[in-house]
Design a protein around this motif. Structure first.
Motif, mmCIF file in Angstrom:
data_model
loop_
_atom_site.group_PDB
_atom_site.id
_atom_site.type_symbol
_atom_site.label_atom_id
_atom_site.label_comp_id
_atom_site.label_asym_id
_atom_site.label_seq_id
_atom_site.Cartn_x
_atom_site.Cartn_y
_atom_site.Cartn_z
ATOM 1 N N ALA A 16 7.183 5.760 4.132
ATOM 2 C CA ALA A 16 7.438 5.064 2.868
ATOM 3 C C ALA A 16 6.533 3.848 2.737
ATOM 4 C CB ALA A 16 8.902 4.648 2.767
ATOM 5 N N ALA A 17 6.370 3.105 3.821
ATOM 6 C CA ALA A 17 5.498 1.929 3.795
ATOM 7 C C ALA A 17 4.067 2.333 3.463
ATOM 8 C CB ALA A 17 5.558 1.205 5.142
ATOM 9 N N GLU A 18 3.604 3.416 4.069
ATOM 10 C CA GLU A 18 2.243 3.898 3.815
ATOM 11 C C GLU A 18 2.095 4.361 2.361
ATOM 12 O OE1 GLU A 18 -0.646 7.476 5.334
ATOM 13 O OE2 GLU A 18 0.663 6.523 6.802
ATOM 14 N N ARG A 19 3.063 5.145 1.862
ATOM 15 C CA ARG A 19 2.991 5.657 0.500
ATOM 16 C C ARG A 19 2.991 4.514 -0.519
ATOM 17 N NH1 ARG A 19 6.487 10.575 -1.920
ATOM 18 N NH2 ARG A 19 5.177 11.650 -0.432
ATOM 19 N N LEU A 20 3.784 3.481 -0.253
ATOM 20 C CA LEU A 20 3.905 2.371 -1.204
ATOM 21 C C LEU A 20 2.878 1.271 -0.973
ATOM 22 C CD1 LEU A 20 7.794 2.119 -1.235
ATOM 23 C CD2 LEU A 20 6.319 3.153 -2.984
ATOM 24 N N GLY A 21 2.181 1.335 0.169
ATOM 25 C CA GLY A 21 1.187 0.302 0.472
ATOM 26 C C GLY A 21 1.807 -1.049 0.758
ATOM 27 N N VAL A 22 2.946 -1.032 1.445
ATOM 28 C CA VAL A 22 3.647 -2.273 1.792
ATOM 29 C C VAL A 22 3.931 -2.286 3.287
ATOM 30 C CG1 VAL A 22 4.710 -2.475 -0.508
ATOM 31 C CG2 VAL A 22 5.950 -1.306 1.331
ATOM 32 N N PRO A 23 4.229 -3.464 3.842
ATOM 33 C CA PRO A 23 4.560 -3.523 5.272
ATOM 34 C C PRO A 23 5.898 -2.835 5.579
ATOM 35 C CG PRO A 23 4.126 -5.733 4.376
ATOM 36 C CD PRO A 23 4.171 -4.787 3.228
ATOM 37 N N LEU A 24 6.068 -2.422 6.838
ATOM 38 C CA LEU A 24 7.327 -1.822 7.282
ATOM 39 C C LEU A 24 8.503 -2.734 6.956
ATOM 40 C CD1 LEU A 24 6.401 -0.467 10.829
ATOM 41 C CD2 LEU A 24 6.925 0.878 8.807
ATOM 42 N N SER A 25 8.303 -4.029 7.141
ATOM 43 C CA SER A 25 9.391 -4.982 6.900
ATOM 44 C C SER A 25 9.851 -4.940 5.448
ATOM 45 C CB SER A 25 8.969 -6.399 7.279
ATOM 46 O OG SER A 25 7.842 -6.794 6.507
ATOM 47 N N ARG A 26 8.943 -4.674 4.511
ATOM 48 C CA ARG A 26 9.319 -4.603 3.094
ATOM 49 C C ARG A 26 10.197 -3.374 2.834
ATOM 50 N NH1 ARG A 26 11.730 -5.218 -0.897
ATOM 51 N NH2 ARG A 26 10.928 -4.761 -2.959
ATOM 52 N N VAL A 27 9.865 -2.247 3.474
ATOM 53 C CA VAL A 27 10.685 -1.045 3.305
ATOM 54 C C VAL A 27 12.061 -1.275 3.920
ATOM 55 C CG1 VAL A 27 10.926 1.421 3.824
ATOM 56 C CG2 VAL A 27 8.688 0.479 3.219
ATOM 57 N N ARG A 28 12.110 -1.895 5.092
ATOM 58 C CA ARG A 28 13.408 -2.198 5.709
ATOM 59 C C ARG A 28 14.234 -3.112 4.807
ATOM 60 N NH1 ARG A 28 10.101 -2.875 10.526
ATOM 61 N NH2 ARG A 28 10.198 -0.946 11.700
ATOM 62 N N GLN A 29 13.575 -4.056 4.136
ATOM 63 C CA GLN A 29 14.273 -4.952 3.218
ATOM 64 C C GLN A 29 14.784 -4.187 1.992
ATOM 65 O OE1 GLN A 29 14.868 -8.272 4.084
ATOM 66 N NE2 GLN A 29 16.358 -8.017 2.454
ATOM 67 N N MET A 30 14.003 -3.228 1.507
ATOM 68 C CA MET A 30 14.455 -2.391 0.381
ATOM 69 C C MET A 30 15.750 -1.669 0.742
ATOM 70 S SD MET A 30 11.008 -0.487 -0.891
ATOM 71 C CE MET A 30 9.502 -1.384 -1.215
ATOM 72 N N VAL A 31 15.818 -1.159 1.970
ATOM 73 C CA VAL A 31 17.022 -0.470 2.426
ATOM 74 C C VAL A 31 18.167 -1.477 2.551
ATOM 75 C CG1 VAL A 31 18.075 0.840 4.317
ATOM 76 C CG2 VAL A 31 15.738 1.383 3.568
ATOM 77 N N ALA A 32 17.899 -2.634 3.147
ATOM 78 C CA ALA A 32 18.940 -3.657 3.313
ATOM 79 C C ALA A 32 19.470 -4.138 1.963
ATOM 80 C CB ALA A 32 18.393 -4.834 4.120
ATOM 81 N N ASP A 33 18.578 -4.256 0.977
ATOM 82 C CA ASP A 33 18.969 -4.715 -0.367
ATOM 83 C C ASP A 33 19.531 -3.589 -1.241
ATOM 84 O OD1 ASP A 33 18.070 -7.225 0.336
ATOM 85 O OD2 ASP A 33 16.163 -7.054 -0.746
ATOM 86 N N ARG A 34 19.552 -2.371 -0.697
ATOM 87 C CA ARG A 34 20.047 -1.175 -1.400
ATOM 88 C C ARG A 34 19.239 -0.844 -2.654
ATOM 89 N NH1 ARG A 34 24.050 1.194 0.857
ATOM 90 N NH2 ARG A 34 24.950 2.188 -0.977
ATOM 91 N N GLU A 35 17.937 -1.177 -2.604
ATOM 92 C CA GLU A 35 17.029 -0.693 -3.647
ATOM 93 C C GLU A 35 16.824 0.806 -3.439
ATOM 94 O OE1 GLU A 35 13.472 -3.137 -4.452
ATOM 95 O OE2 GLU A 35 14.319 -4.514 -2.966
ATOM 96 N N VAL A 36 16.871 1.223 -2.184
ATOM 97 C CA VAL A 36 16.891 2.630 -1.786
ATOM 98 C C VAL A 36 17.964 2.744 -0.703
ATOM 99 C CG1 VAL A 36 14.462 3.131 -2.288
ATOM 100 C CG2 VAL A 36 15.105 2.346 -0.007
ATOM 101 N N ILE A 37 18.448 3.946 -0.482
ATOM 102 C CA ILE A 37 19.354 4.150 0.639
ATOM 103 C C ILE A 37 18.730 5.174 1.565
ATOM 104 C CG2 ILE A 37 21.481 3.395 -0.468
ATOM 105 C CD1 ILE A 37 22.197 6.272 -1.020
ATOM 106 N N ALA A 38 19.099 5.066 2.819
ATOM 107 C CA ALA A 38 18.521 5.921 3.845
ATOM 108 C C ALA A 38 19.646 6.474 4.709
ATOM 109 C CB ALA A 38 17.551 5.108 4.706
ATOM 110 N N THR A 39 19.324 7.520 5.427
ATOM 111 C CA THR A 39 20.266 8.083 6.391
ATOM 112 C C THR A 39 19.453 8.611 7.561
ATOM 113 O OG1 THR A 39 22.236 9.487 6.599
ATOM 114 C CG2 THR A 39 20.356 10.421 5.413
ATOM 115 N N ARG A 40 20.139 8.933 8.625
ATOM 116 C CA ARG A 40 19.445 9.458 9.803
ATOM 117 C C ARG A 40 19.395 10.980 9.716
ATOM 118 N NH1 ARG A 40 18.112 5.809 13.433
ATOM 119 N NH2 ARG A 40 19.058 3.765 13.315
ATOM 120 N N ILE A 41 18.197 11.532 9.932
ATOM 121 C CA ILE A 41 18.015 12.986 9.833
ATOM 122 C C ILE A 41 17.248 13.516 11.036
ATOM 123 C CG2 ILE A 41 18.055 12.999 7.299
ATOM 124 C CD1 ILE A 41 14.926 13.381 7.481
#
Length: 118
Positions: A16-41
């Motif tokens: 996701a970080a690569e596709r969006l061109g953002v740091p890993l920390s930004r994607v983790r923040q998106m998940v923490a802020d519930r801009e997106v939700i994630a699950t373990r697969i």
């Protein structure tokens, strides 16, 4: 059908970080802020986000409120993802609620989500 198969395309946090061109920390923040939700697969239980939750500009803005409505109705993140990706022939577009959201039918999808809460 299992959740991994139902969703189809998933993005790990690094993907996701690569596709969006953002740091890993930004994607983790998106998940923490519930801009997106994630699950373990998968066998390794990696954290992943359904690919349809993002577009070239980042998280799809119509999702956040829908996540909130479904969570307030008692669903956990895996159940929210399952509901969003389960085909519903009664929707105004062919496919699942996620497809209706992406096609601009946010009000209809949220109305149905609110009905689940009662």
């Amino acid at each position: 059908m299992d959740l991994e198969t139902l969703v189809g395309e998933w993005l790990t946090v690094p993907d996701a970080a690569e596709r969006l061109g953002v740091p890993l920390s930004r994607v983790r923040q998106m998940v923490a802020d519930r801009e997106v939700i994630a699950t373990r697969i998968g066998e390794r239980k990696v954290t992943a986000i359904p690919a349809k939750f993002v577009d070239e500009n980042g998280p799809r803005p119509e999702l956040r409120g829908t996540f909130t409505v479904l969570a307030d109705g008692g669903m956990d993140d895996a159940e929210i993802i399952e509901w969003l990706f389960t085909p519903d022939p009664t929707l105004p577009v062919e496919g699942a609620p996620i497809d209706a959201l992406r096609a601009g039918h946010k009000t209809e999808v949220r109305r149905r989500a609110q009905e689940l809460a009662f």
